[in-house]
Structure formats: structure tokens, C-alpha cells
Enzyme design. Structure first.
Site: not given
Length: 421
Positions: A56, A58, A202, A228, A231, A237
């Protein structure tokens, strides 16, 4: 057999293991033409499934809220540096969980609720997060939408300019989910400058083509770029937001703490791997082959009487209008899936049908290019698609086409899985 192997998963949860293997076989045996899908490398798969999923983190490198970040900081720093080099940007944030949160970060960085945003209409090829009413972006902001010309299916830049002058948007989006033609970033930038708007590009669909030099880059034109990482970029992802140095602090603050907590470190590592692969010389060849395959497939479909939005493609994506074929997009897509051809139903510009039962199909060539298919193979794919569509209610024909496709694809290896141990 899955590669890397799933030996522990088979021992611990054989039911899930069987489903994963079944999905891998499905991906191996079908012509995968969904424009937003691809195959990642075994290296990306290994990074995604690594022990980094245990951590983790953060915050940002050097500024975390948890200890034990010595290695994670280096992973994220590598991913950021590789994104900056690959795309030639001044700043990159690799933490967004997916494309929609990345786009939301752009809003949070530059807009206040109620501000005006100009984006491409969803039925014309835009994205939900560019201000469509069912999205939070269409509910929290005053969204104005541009489209394409009825005559040629191209973006109507005159309409974009007229709307921008009238509405004075704070933010203008270019790019979308069903745009088969080259995006004129320079023209959008000129319009944005004229009205004092931030220009956001985008490039989720075309990021790999931009990285490989097969599509013009928005760098130098757009203030901020979202994408992203799957693709055409062939990564996991995830997502990234890139910008000029001027907007770096606002973007980072919008991603964290504005929208999300700890990043997914295993995904960050896989993004770093994908960016490293995309920087290799052979990736440029891949990107250009994706476009060559799309153009060859578009030509073969036109030869068979298909109506293509804008008359063809400049990138990886083809949008088919089935109005003249007498079958709506949804049942057509379902029948083609049974025939071993995976794609999605899609609205087309000025579609009289609903988004749940539209008139079109959207296809792309990124995944089949990864499998090694070439322009010479595209007439064969067009023939299968035409044959299956003509017999979309004949299960025997659909099964026969699927069998032919399985036999054909057996000679084209798939990264991450093999039918033999």
C-alpha cells in the site's frame, strides 16, 4: 497452458483456475476485433501478478504516508520516467486506476462544478466522460457537444469552433472511443487558444500508435493528455495523465488525494514494463502494422459492400454501419461471437436506433496484429465476417466459420497461453 503457469491457483481454487484457462482458450481460438482489447506480454502478466499487489503506497515517491516504500518508489519513478521519454512529455502521473478516473482528474484539476466543457458527442464517437448526460461529467458540468459531418463522417471542426466561440468552455476534449480518422490536434489547439480553454487530448485508443509513430502526437498541442495503458499500448488495465510542467501539481493533486487513495503498485510495475516494451524499435513496426491491417481490413469490407463510417480508417479502428445489411448491431455482434469473431455493437453517427440496440459494429486490429496477422490475412477475416453476418440465424454456418477460425489461429501463437504444456 497459461504462461506464467497457474499451478498454485489450480491447487488452491481449481474452479477459478478452470475459468481462467477457459478464458485463455477463448482468446486463443477467436479473432479478437474489439478495438479496446489486446494481448499483453508474459512480462506484463508477471508484473501484474507479482508481490507488489501486497503493498500500500498512498502518496507519491518520496512523499508517502506508509513506510517500506524503498522499492515501490523506484518502480513508480521508473514508470514515470519511461512515460515521459516515450511520449516526450514534461510530466506524467501513472497512478489512475483506469481511463475514466484519469479523465475525472482532468476535470478536478481545471474546472469547478457547473463550468462549461466541450466534448465529442457519445453517439458521434466520443466518450462517456467527455460530458455525456449519464456520466458524472454530464451532471456536474455544463456539457456542450460537437459531432461529425453527415456527408463524410469526419469531425466538424467548424462546428467545434462555432460552439467554442459561443459557449466559451473552460475545457475542450478531443479524442474518443469510435474515431476512425486522424485527430487534428493542431486545429483543436488553435480553437482552444482562441477561447482561452484548456485542451485535453484523450488518446486512450491510439496511445500505442502515437508511441510507435503511426499517429500524430498531441504533445505540443494539448495542455493535458489522458490515456489508458492497454488497447494499442499493450499494457495492463491502468491509465496515465500527462501534461506540461505548468499543470503537473494540479494533475497530481487531482489524482491523489482528489480522487483516489493508494495506487495499485502491481499495475504500476506492469505499466513500466509495457512502456519499456513500447520504447523498443520493434514496437514502432507493430504500431504501423496495426494501421496497415486496419486499412487492409477496411478495404476488404468495402469490397464486400459494407458501409464504413467516414469511408475507412487512418488508425486501428473501423466503424461499420449495418443499416444496409438489414440486421442491427446487437444481434449481429452476438451471432459473430458464436462464429468466432469477437467485436462489439456500437452506435454510428446519426443512429436512429438506441445505444442498447444500435446500427453499428466497432472493430479494431490491435489484438490480431499482436498475434502476427498481416494485411494479406484481412480479406479472409472480411470473408468470414460477411459469411457469418449473412447467415446470422444459421447456427450450422456460424459453427462452421468458428471451426475454420480455430484452425487458422492455431498457427498464430498467443502471448501468455499455449494449447500445449
Amino acid at each position: 497452458m497459461h504462461r506464467p503457469a497457474l499451478s498454485s491457483l489450480h491447487g488452491s481454487d481449481p474452479e477459478i483456475a478452470r475459468l481462467v484457462e477457459a478464458e485463455a482458450r477463448r482468446q486463443f481460438e477467436k479473432v479478437r476485433l474489439i478495438a479496446s482489447e489486446n494481448y499483453v506480454s508474459p512480462a506484463v502478466l508477471e508484473a501484474t501478478g507479482s508481490v507488489l499487489t501486497n503493498k500500500y503506497s498512498e502518496g507519491y515517491p518520496g512523499r508517502r504516508y506508509y513506510e517500506g516504500q524503498q522499492n515501490v518508489d523506484l518502480v513508480e519513478t521508473l514508470a514515470v520516467e519511461r512515460a515521459r521519454r516515450l511520449f516526450g512529455v514534461e510530466h506524467a502521473n501513472v497512478q489512475p486506476y483506469s481511463g475514466s478516473p484519469a479523465n475525472l482528474a482532468v476535470y478536478l484539476a481545471f474546472l469547478n462544478p457547473g463550468d462549461t466543457v466541450l466534448g465529442m458527442s457519445l453517439p458521434m464517437g466520443g466518450h462517456l466522460t467527455h460530458g455525456w448526460p449519464v456520466s458524472a461529467t454530464g451532471r456536474w458540468f455544463h456539457a456542450v457537444r460537437y459531432g461529425v459531418r453527415a456527408g463524410d463522417g469526419r469531425i466538424d471542426l467548424d462546428e467545434v469552433r462555432d460552439l467554442a466561440r459561443k459557449e466559451r468552455p473552460r475545457l475542450i476534449w478531443c479524442g474518443g472511443t469510435a474515431v476512425p480518422r486522424t485527430i487534428d490536434f493542431a486545429a483543436f489547439a488553435e480553437i482552444a487558444r482562441e477561447v482561452g480553454a484548456v485542451l485535453a487530448a484523450d488518446i486512450a485508443h491510439i496511445a500505442g500508435l502515437v508511441a510507435g509513430g503511426a499517429h500524430p502526437s498531441p504533445v505540443g498541442h494539448a495542455d493535458v493528455i489522458s490515456t489508458t495503458t492497454h488497447k494499442t499500448l499493450r499494457g495492463p488495465r491502468g491509465a496515465m495523465v500527462m501534461s506540461t510542467a505548468e499543470h503537473a501539481a494540479a494533475i497530481d493533486k487531482a489524482v491523489f488525494p482528489g480522487l483516489q487513495g493508494g495506487p495499485h503498485d502491481h499495475t504500476t510495475a506492469a505499466i513500466a514494463v509495457a512502456l519499456h516494451e513500447a520504447a523498443a524499435p520493434e514496437f514502432a513496426g507493430y504500431a504501423h502494422r496495426v494501421v496497415a491491417n486496419a486499412r487492409a481490413l477496411a478495404g476488404a469490407l468495402l469490397d464486400r459492400g459494407f458501409d464504413l463510417v467516414s469511408g475507412g480508417t487512418d488508425n486501428h479502428l473501423i466503424l461499420i454501419d449495418l443499416t444496409g445489411k438489414g440486421v442491427p448491431g446487437r444481434p449481429a455482434a452476438q451471432a459473430l461471437d458464436r462464429a468466432g469473431i469477437e467485436l462489439n455493437h456500437n452506435t454510428v453517427p446519426f443512429d436512429p436506433r438506441t445505444p442498447f440496440d444500435p446500427s453499428g459494429l466497432r472493430i479494431g486490429t490491435a489484438a490480431i496484429t499482436t498475434r502476427g496477422l498481416a494485411p494479406a490475412d484481412m480479406p479472409r477475416i472480411a470473408a468470414w465476417l460477411d459469411r457469418a453476418l449473412a447467415a446470422h440465424r444459421d447456427e450450422a454456418v456460424l459453427a462452421a466459420v468458428a471451426a475454420e477460425i480455430r484452425e487458422f489461429l492455431a498457427g498464430h501463437p498467443m502471448p501468455g497461453w499455449s494449447p500445449t504444456p
